[in-house]
Write a protein that holds these residues in place. Structure first.
Motif, PDB file in Angstrom:
ATOM      1  N   HIS A 194       0.835  -1.206   0.000  1.00 45.20           N
ATOM      2  CA  HIS A 194       0.000   0.000   0.000  1.00 45.20           C
ATOM      3  C   HIS A 194       0.869   1.255   0.000  1.00 45.20           C
ATOM      4  O   HIS A 194       0.607   2.216  -0.749  1.00 45.20           O
ATOM      5  N   VAL A 195       1.919   1.247   0.814  1.00 49.28           N
ATOM      6  CA  VAL A 195       2.827   2.397   0.867  1.00 49.28           C
ATOM      7  C   VAL A 195       3.551   2.582  -0.461  1.00 49.28           C
ATOM      8  O   VAL A 195       3.688   3.699  -0.964  1.00 49.28           O
ATOM      9  N   TYR A 196       3.990   1.483  -1.060  1.00 46.72           N
ATOM     10  CA  TYR A 196       4.684   1.582  -2.348  1.00 46.72           C
ATOM     11  C   TYR A 196       3.767   2.165  -3.423  1.00 46.72           C
ATOM     12  O   TYR A 196       4.197   2.982  -4.254  1.00 46.72           O
ATOM     13  N   ALA A 197       2.501   1.758  -3.418  1.00 52.64           N
ATOM     14  CA  ALA A 197       1.544   2.311  -4.377  1.00 52.64           C
ATOM     15  C   ALA A 197       1.343   3.808  -4.117  1.00 52.64           C
ATOM     16  O   ALA A 197       1.265   4.610  -5.067  1.00 52.64           O
ATOM     17  N   ASN A 198       1.273   4.203  -2.843  1.00 53.05           N
ATOM     18  CA  ASN A 198       1.143   5.621  -2.500  1.00 53.05           C
ATOM     19  C   ASN A 198       2.351   6.416  -2.979  1.00 53.05           C
ATOM     20  O   ASN A 198       2.209   7.550  -3.461  1.00 53.05           O
ATOM     21  N   ILE A 199       3.545   5.821  -2.840  1.00 56.66           N
ATOM     22  CA  ILE A 199       4.766   6.495  -3.277  1.00 56.66           C
ATOM     23  C   ILE A 199       4.702   6.786  -4.773  1.00 56.66           C
ATOM     24  O   ILE A 199       4.998   7.903  -5.224  1.00 56.66           O
ATOM     25  N   ASN A 200       4.331   5.785  -5.543  1.00 58.09           N
ATOM     26  CA  ASN A 200       4.270   5.969  -7.001  1.00 58.09           C
ATOM     27  C   ASN A 200       3.263   7.035  -7.385  1.00 58.09           C
ATOM     28  O   ASN A 200       3.541   7.907  -8.217  1.00 58.09           O
ATOM     29  N   GLN A 201       2.081   6.968  -6.777  1.00 60.70           N
ATOM     30  CA  GLN A 201       1.032   7.931  -7.097  1.00 60.70           C
ATOM     31  C   GLN A 201       1.438   9.342  -6.649  1.00 60.70           C
ATOM     32  O   GLN A 201       1.228  10.325  -7.376  1.00 60.70           O
ATOM     33  N   ARG A 202       2.036   9.429  -5.466  1.00 60.74           N
ATOM     34  CA  ARG A 202       2.425  10.738  -4.948  1.00 60.74           C
ATOM     35  C   ARG A 202       3.509  11.383  -5.804  1.00 60.74           C
ATOM     36  O   ARG A 202       3.489  12.593  -6.032  1.00 60.74           O
TER      37      ARG A 202
END
Length: 303
Positions: free
Chosen positions: A197-205
């Motif tokens: 979930h954090v990795y997906a947030n990183i990419n989107q952010r």
């Protein structure tokens, strides 16, 4: 009685938003515990609080260091100790937010009084750091540090070398001496969502950062007379975007590498927090339940 709250977690875990909610509930003020958000140069790329965030809640130690300034755990420690005292004297709750483990460890466990490193020695250590055999150089000067640090941990290896060159002692010998420790009672919380979930947030952010102007921030930084040993030049994502602006990488490749660097940073933060888990109340998500738990814990320590 609790004197301050620590809320930490990996990058893009949602801790900044959670801190605002916690501050509004507890009549708190937020203090920065992120080494890159101290600098004024890359507020978008380093995910500094927005003007709207600062309107909601008082924020401290964000974007305060300039071109020739150098932040450090020792400098931050003294600034934060003064701020905690000031905010508590006003009847409000200091809430420290950030993911720089060294800073948080220093506040919780104390500060070794290592002598200041002269500028010439600091520059010499950074010249060594650019050599291919840097780890071997550190091992020659400070075998203790070489045993404790990973060969790829360039930042800590450089710090270890400069202390050894300046003082004749290993940084670990200094740290073994009696620590100066602030007499604060701390309530410590960590937000640890699922890693995917954090990795997906990183990419989107990061994609949103690019839309918001991160590349132009980096362009301006490259044209600014920032001292060459300034940590802001190594902010996550900055080296990759600089390479793109110099024509060494395509923008697409730079973005993908920057996202990977950010994911790698998050991984290191997870590792550090796992070692600190017994000291922290950990949440896998920030919800009404976790807010209630954090508020109750803080209030129970106050009584």
């Amino acid at each position: 009685m609790v004197d301050a709250i620590i809320l930490t977690g990996p990058t893009a875990s949602g801790k900044s938003k959670a801190a605002i909610e916690l501050a509004r509930t507890l009549k708190g003020e937020i203090i920065n515990a992120d080494s890159m958000q101290l600098y004024r140069h890359l507020p978008i790329l380093t995910a500094c609080p927005t003007d709207a965030d600062k309107t909601l809640i008082s924020h401290h130690l964000y974007e305060i260091l300039g071109d020739q300034d150098l932040g450090s755990a020792g400098w931050w420690y003294h600034e934060v100790c003064d701020l905690i005292t000031q905010i508590r004297n006003q009847g409000r709750m200091p809430i420290l937010v950030g993911g720089t483990g060294l800073y948080l460890h220093t506040l919780a466990h104390g500060l070794s009084e290592i002598p200041a490193v002269p500028e010439a020695v600091r520059l010499q250590a950074r010249e060594f750091a650019e050599k291919d055999n840097f780890f071997s150089i550190v091992a020659q000067y400070d075998p203790i540090a070489a045993q404790k640090l990973h060969p790829s941990d360039k930042q800590r290896l450089t710090r270890a070398l400069e202390v050894r060159l300046a003082t004749g002692k290993s940084i670990y010998e200094w740290q073994a001496k009696t620590l100066k420790k602030a007499n604060f009672t701390l309530a410590k919380f960590a937000l640890l969502p699922d890693r995917a979930h954090v990795y997906a947030n990183i990419n989107q952010r990061f994609d949103q950062m690019m839309i918001d102007g991160a590349l132009e921030e980096v362009r301006q930084l490259m044209q600014t007379p920032v001292r060459q040993d300034s940590p802001i030049l190594r902010a996550v994502g900055a080296p990759e975007l600089m390479a793109s602006l110099r024509g060494e990488l395509s923008q697409t490749e730079a973005i993908e590498r920057a996202k990977q660097s950010s994911r790698n940073y998050a991984k290191r933060q997870y590792t550090w927090l796992r070692h600190q888990a017994t000291d922290y109340t950990c949440f896998t998500e920030w919800s009404k339940s976790s807010l209630k738990t954090a508020v109750a814990a803080a209030k129970s320590l106050r009584n």
